[in-house]
Design a protein around this motif. Structure first.
Motif, PDB file in Angstrom:
ATOM      1  N   ASN A 179       0.792  -1.093  -0.050  1.00 45.76           N
ATOM      2  CA  ASN A 179       0.193   0.043  -0.056  1.00 45.76           C
ATOM      3  C   ASN A 179       0.993   1.446  -0.188  1.00 45.76           C
ATOM      4  OD1 ASN A 179      -2.419  -1.356  -0.048  1.00 45.76           O
ATOM      5  ND2 ASN A 179      -2.758  -1.501   1.791  1.00 45.76           N
ATOM      6  N   VAL A 180       1.749   1.346   0.635  1.00 48.40           N
ATOM      7  CA  VAL A 180       2.849   2.413   0.626  1.00 48.40           C
ATOM      8  C   VAL A 180       3.379   2.536  -0.828  1.00 48.40           C
ATOM      9  CG1 VAL A 180       5.176   2.966   1.428  1.00 48.40           C
ATOM     10  CG2 VAL A 180       3.478   2.443   3.128  1.00 48.40           C
ATOM     11  N   SER A 181       3.734   1.550  -1.385  1.00 51.20           N
ATOM     12  CA  SER A 181       4.283   1.454  -2.609  1.00 51.20           C
ATOM     13  C   SER A 181       3.226   2.110  -3.514  1.00 51.20           C
ATOM     14  CB  SER A 181       4.642   0.205  -3.166  1.00 51.20           C
ATOM     15  OG  SER A 181       4.707  -0.097  -4.342  1.00 51.20           O
ATOM     16  N   SER A 182       1.879   1.646  -3.310  1.00 49.26           N
ATOM     17  CA  SER A 182       0.792   2.144  -4.307  1.00 49.26           C
ATOM     18  C   SER A 182       0.802   3.741  -4.127  1.00 49.26           C
ATOM     19  CB  SER A 182      -0.427   1.656  -3.968  1.00 49.26           C
ATOM     20  OG  SER A 182      -0.168   0.180  -4.162  1.00 49.26           O
ATOM     21  N   LEU A 183       0.838   4.099  -2.874  1.00 44.61           N
ATOM     22  CA  LEU A 183       1.085   5.733  -2.464  1.00 44.61           C
ATOM     23  C   LEU A 183       1.894   6.348  -3.398  1.00 44.61           C
ATOM     24  CD1 LEU A 183      -0.486   7.924  -0.675  1.00 44.61           C
ATOM     25  CD2 LEU A 183       1.695   7.382   0.980  1.00 44.61           C
ATOM     26  N   GLN A 184       3.312   5.661  -3.125  1.00 43.29           N
ATOM     27  CA  GLN A 184       4.383   6.207  -4.080  1.00 43.29           C
ATOM     28  C   GLN A 184       4.238   6.288  -5.420  1.00 43.29           C
ATOM     29  OE1 GLN A 184       6.261   8.184  -2.292  1.00 43.29           O
ATOM     30  NE2 GLN A 184       5.568   7.605  -0.468  1.00 43.29           N
ATOM     31  N   VAL A 185       3.632   5.133  -6.157  1.00 43.49           N
ATOM     32  CA  VAL A 185       3.397   4.837  -7.451  1.00 43.49           C
ATOM     33  C   VAL A 185       2.268   5.957  -7.939  1.00 43.49           C
ATOM     34  CG1 VAL A 185       2.392   3.248  -9.105  1.00 43.49           C
ATOM     35  CG2 VAL A 185       4.054   2.481  -7.556  1.00 43.49           C
ATOM     36  N   CYS A 186       1.390   6.161  -7.242  1.00 42.08           N
ATOM     37  CA  CYS A 186       0.368   7.136  -7.778  1.00 42.08           C
ATOM     38  C   CYS A 186       1.157   8.572  -7.632  1.00 42.08           C
ATOM     39  CB  CYS A 186      -0.697   7.083  -6.704  1.00 42.08           C
ATOM     40  SG  CYS A 186      -2.142   8.104  -7.477  1.00 42.08           S
ATOM     41  N   ASP A 187       1.904   8.624  -6.689  1.00 46.90           N
ATOM     42  CA  ASP A 187       2.382  10.087  -6.484  1.00 46.90           C
ATOM     43  C   ASP A 187       3.496  10.322  -8.007  1.00 46.90           C
ATOM     44  OD1 ASP A 187       5.083  11.657  -6.063  1.00 46.90           O
ATOM     45  OD2 ASP A 187       4.316  12.028  -4.246  1.00 46.90           O
ATOM     46  N   SER A 188       4.259   9.196  -8.080  1.00 46.69           N
ATOM     47  CA  SER A 188       5.132   9.496  -9.256  1.00 46.69           C
ATOM     48  C   SER A 188       4.361   9.182 -10.763  1.00 46.69           C
ATOM     49  CB  SER A 188       6.088   7.998  -9.170  1.00 46.69           C
ATOM     50  OG  SER A 188       7.219   8.277  -8.558  1.00 46.69           O
ATOM     51  N   LEU A 189       3.278   8.545 -10.702  1.00 41.61           N
ATOM     52  CA  LEU A 189       2.395   8.347 -11.999  1.00 41.61           C
ATOM     53  C   LEU A 189       1.916   9.762 -12.207  1.00 41.61           C
ATOM     54  CD1 LEU A 189       1.623   6.791 -14.277  1.00 41.61           C
ATOM     55  CD2 LEU A 189      -0.475   5.908 -12.719  1.00 41.61           C
ATOM     56  N   GLY A 190       1.418  10.452 -11.229  1.00 44.30           N
ATOM     57  CA  GLY A 190       0.856  11.816 -11.213  1.00 44.30           C
ATOM     58  C   GLY A 190       1.929  12.676 -11.877  1.00 44.30           C
ATOM     59  N   ASN A 191       2.999  12.709 -11.296  1.00 44.89           N
ATOM     60  CA  ASN A 191       4.187  13.712 -11.643  1.00 44.89           C
ATOM     61  C   ASN A 191       4.491  13.348 -13.106  1.00 44.89           C
ATOM     62  OD1 ASN A 191       4.239  14.696  -9.113  1.00 44.89           O
ATOM     63  ND2 ASN A 191       5.759  13.389  -8.483  1.00 44.89           N
ATOM     64  N   VAL A 192       4.700  12.004 -13.515  1.00 46.01           N
ATOM     65  CA  VAL A 192       4.970  11.616 -15.006  1.00 46.01           C
ATOM     66  C   VAL A 192       3.945  12.273 -15.855  1.00 46.01           C
ATOM     67  CG1 VAL A 192       5.486   9.701 -16.714  1.00 46.01           C
ATOM     68  CG2 VAL A 192       6.469   9.995 -14.504  1.00 46.01           C
ATOM     69  N   LEU A 193       2.819  11.932 -15.557  1.00 43.85           N
ATOM     70  CA  LEU A 193       1.737  12.333 -16.735  1.00 43.85           C
ATOM     71  C   LEU A 193       1.571  13.890 -16.631  1.00 43.85           C
ATOM     72  CD1 LEU A 193      -1.039   9.786 -15.954  1.00 43.85           C
ATOM     73  CD2 LEU A 193       0.623   9.734 -17.500  1.00 43.85           C
ATOM     74  N   MET A 194       1.594  14.341 -15.490  1.00 45.04           N
ATOM     75  CA  MET A 194       1.508  16.136 -15.427  1.00 45.04           C
ATOM     76  C   MET A 194       2.814  16.906 -16.087  1.00 45.04           C
ATOM     77  SD  MET A 194      -0.434  18.190 -14.296  1.00 45.04           S
ATOM     78  CE  MET A 194      -0.727  20.004 -13.992  1.00 45.04           C
ATOM     79  N   LEU A 195       4.074  16.192 -15.764  1.00 46.90           N
ATOM     80  CA  LEU A 195       5.143  16.827 -16.466  1.00 46.90           C
ATOM     81  C   LEU A 195       5.173  16.644 -17.826  1.00 46.90           C
ATOM     82  CD1 LEU A 195       7.960  15.967 -13.844  1.00 46.90           C
ATOM     83  CD2 LEU A 195       7.013  18.279 -14.751  1.00 46.90           C
ATOM     84  N   THR A 196       4.876  15.447 -18.194  1.00 49.89           N
ATOM     85  CA  THR A 196       4.731  15.072 -19.817  1.00 49.89           C
ATOM     86  C   THR A 196       3.685  16.070 -20.246  1.00 49.89           C
ATOM     87  OG1 THR A 196       5.247  12.930 -19.548  1.00 49.89           O
ATOM     88  CG2 THR A 196       4.179  13.270 -21.544  1.00 49.89           C
ATOM     89  N   ALA A 197       2.375  16.326 -19.892  1.00 52.94           N
ATOM     90  CA  ALA A 197       1.454  17.114 -20.435  1.00 52.94           C
ATOM     91  C   ALA A 197       2.084  18.614 -20.494  1.00 52.94           C
ATOM     92  CB  ALA A 197       0.143  17.060 -19.564  1.00 52.94           C
ATOM     93  N   VAL A 198       2.653  19.203 -19.338  1.00 48.38           N
ATOM     94  CA  VAL A 198       3.034  20.544 -19.668  1.00 48.38           C
ATOM     95  C   VAL A 198       4.226  20.660 -20.031  1.00 48.38           C
ATOM     96  CG1 VAL A 198       1.989  20.869 -17.304  1.00 48.38           C
ATOM     97  CG2 VAL A 198       4.130  20.362 -17.172  1.00 48.38           C
TER      98      VAL A 198
END
Length: 494
Positions: free
Chosen positions: A415-434
């Motif tokens: 679950n901690v892994s999922s928390l951090q994965v969602c963190d990084s996934l959000g960052n990746v998608l956001m940084l890619t978009a912007v």
């Protein structure tokens, strides 16, 4: 949640989610700097301190690095490359911690992080620079998940908010002096020494906490299976590859770039749905919304912080050191917000405080780009980023507390892994978009070199307007998600 549940009861009382050895490790003796926890706390905090210094340093040094390596159009991808590979590292770390304890993930992660710093520091092209960041991402993914698991395994529940607040506190010194040091080193010795100078220090915290890790946080978690979940690892690999292809497609605005972007999305989206807890991508109430909120707030804040130095250098004519100082107070204020949520009085108000935090984040993000107008003082973004950082402090540590609290035995690492994965996934998608929007609206300044101009000075103001508009929308979304973190069926979390 009652005061007894929060940890004020007898030290011999184990919580339902207590891990093997947690009672012995807690023992009710002192706080996070008591005899039993001092080495772990100092080792973990020093590890995060060095990672934090690097994070502050890259924000200050990146404008110079991107200009020298002729990679301003890849500015965002130097950041998103880190988060892409950290996705895989986080999933591996979650399973590794549950099956064998956090010691080895911490050691391997620190080694990989140091290797990535070395590659970044000697890079002769922007792509090699991004490669070094990718290696750092693997190490960072391993370390951050493992350190959260250390908190869950070695600290009693009453000390976990304080331990996670100490993690946030580790950002204070780097945020105060990191931009100044990184800016001065960049101007007088070159940006490479910002990264190379950290490399030798990274392994030292492991030596501090190694005996305590072996004593209190080694061995498999209760209920953990003996073998790695191959399906989860394959899903993580698909997410990382998909994210990489999306970034590759977003590098240039042309029809041919749609192909890798579409293939990446076809890999990334269904894999992420299966990798994260059910309901995460739609922010279902309870644990899924907790994990989802982490990804949303991180994406909005990271973009705000990432583009601020470049905006101040290119649009307001500040030096690298002066632009870096705009980030200096944010770490301190983030830590203050984190320590506020760790106070005993705050426990009954944890969810309202988190909602207040998202409002502060949204306000800070939306106010930051006002500095594009000459009438606005150049120090104004320091104030707006301070507001956003305090909101992040209230929210981020609380999310870690809730994930550990909601995790049954043997599943805290996952679950901690999922928390951090969602963190990084959000960052990746956001940084890619912007990053794509940034290049499309005037951020691709590669032609400036041929004209004899600095790449940073050739960036158009419209590129920053669209970047911060996107960040503001995501920050507003976080306010909505924050209202879904309570589970009506569990009064303690309502």
């Amino acid at each position: 949640m009652t005061d007894t549940d929060a940890g004020s009861g007898p030290p011999s009382t184990a919580t339902p989610h207590q891990q093997p050895g947690e009672e012995a490790a807690g023992g009710g003796r002192g706080g996070v700097l008591g005899p039993r926890h001092r080495a772990l706390t100092l080792g973990c905090v020093c590890s995060i301190l060095l990672i934090a210094f690097e994070a502050m340093a890259i924000g200050t040094a990146m404008p110079a690095a991107a200009e020298e390596l002729r990679g301003v159009s890849l500015y965002a991808f130097a950041f998103s490359g880190f988060f892409t590979t950290s996705l895989l590292g986080m999933v591996v770390a979650g399973q590794w911690c549950d099956r064998g304890g956090p010691l080895r993930p911490v050691a391997v992660g620190i080694a990989a992080f140091a290797a990535g710093l070395l590659v970044t520091g000697v890079a002769q092209s922007m792509w090699v620079f991004v490669l070094g960041r990718a290696v750092q991402g693997i190490g960072g993914g391993l370390v951050i998940v493992a350190l959260y698991v250390v908190v869950g395994r070695a600290f009693p529940e009453r000390l976990r908010p304080a331990a996670l607040a100490a993690f946030s506190g580790a950002w204070v010194l780097p945020s105060m002096v990191g931009p100044l040091i990184a800016g001065s080193v960049t101007e007088h010795y070159g940006w490479r020494w910002v990264f190379l100078g950290i490399t030798a220090l990274v392994p030292l915290p492991l030596l501090v906490m190694l005996p305590a890790l072996r004593r209190y946080a080694s061995g498999p978690s209760e209920g953990a299976r003996g073998a790695f979940d191959g399906r989860r690892l394959r899903l993580a690999l698909a997410v990382a590859v998909g994210a990489g292809l999306v970034q590759l497609g977003g590098q240039e605005v042309r029809w041919l770039s749609l192909l890798p972007a579409l293939v990446g999305l076809a890999l990334l989206w269904p894999s992420a749905v299966r990798l994260l807890p059910a309901g995460t991508l739609r922010a279902a109430r309870g644990l899924p919304a907790v994990i989802s909120l982490r990804g949303v707030i991180s994406a909005a804040y990271l973009v705000t912080q990432t583009f601020l130095p470049l905006m101040l250098v290119s649009q307001r004519g500040l030096s690298y050191t002066e632009a870096g100082l705009a980030l200096a107070v944010s770490g301190l204020v983030w830590a203050l917000g984190s320590f506020a949520q760790a106070r005993p009085w705050a426990e009954p108000y944890r969810h309202p405080l988190m909602r207040v935090g998202t409002v502060l984040l949204a306000g800070g993000v939306l106010l930051t780009p006002l500095v594009l107008w000459d009438a606005v003082p150049v120090w104004a973004p320091t104030v707006s980023l301070t507001v956003a950082a305090f909101g992040m402090g209230l929210v981020v540590s609380s999310l870690g507390v809730l994930v550990l609290r909601l995790s049954p035995p043997g599943e805290s690492g996952g679950n901690v892994s999922s928390l951090q994965v969602c963190d990084s996934l959000g960052n990746v998608l956001m940084l890619t978009a912007v990053g794509t929007l940034f290049a499309a609206f005037g951020g691709d300044a590669s032609a400036a070199h041929e004209a004899g101009e600095g790449a940073a000075s050739a960036v158009g103001a419209g590129a920053f307007v669209v970047v911060y508009a996107a960040a503001g929308l995501v920050a507003l979304l976080s306010i909505v998600v924050a209202r879904r973190i309570g589970a009506p069926s569990e009064p303690a979390l309502a």
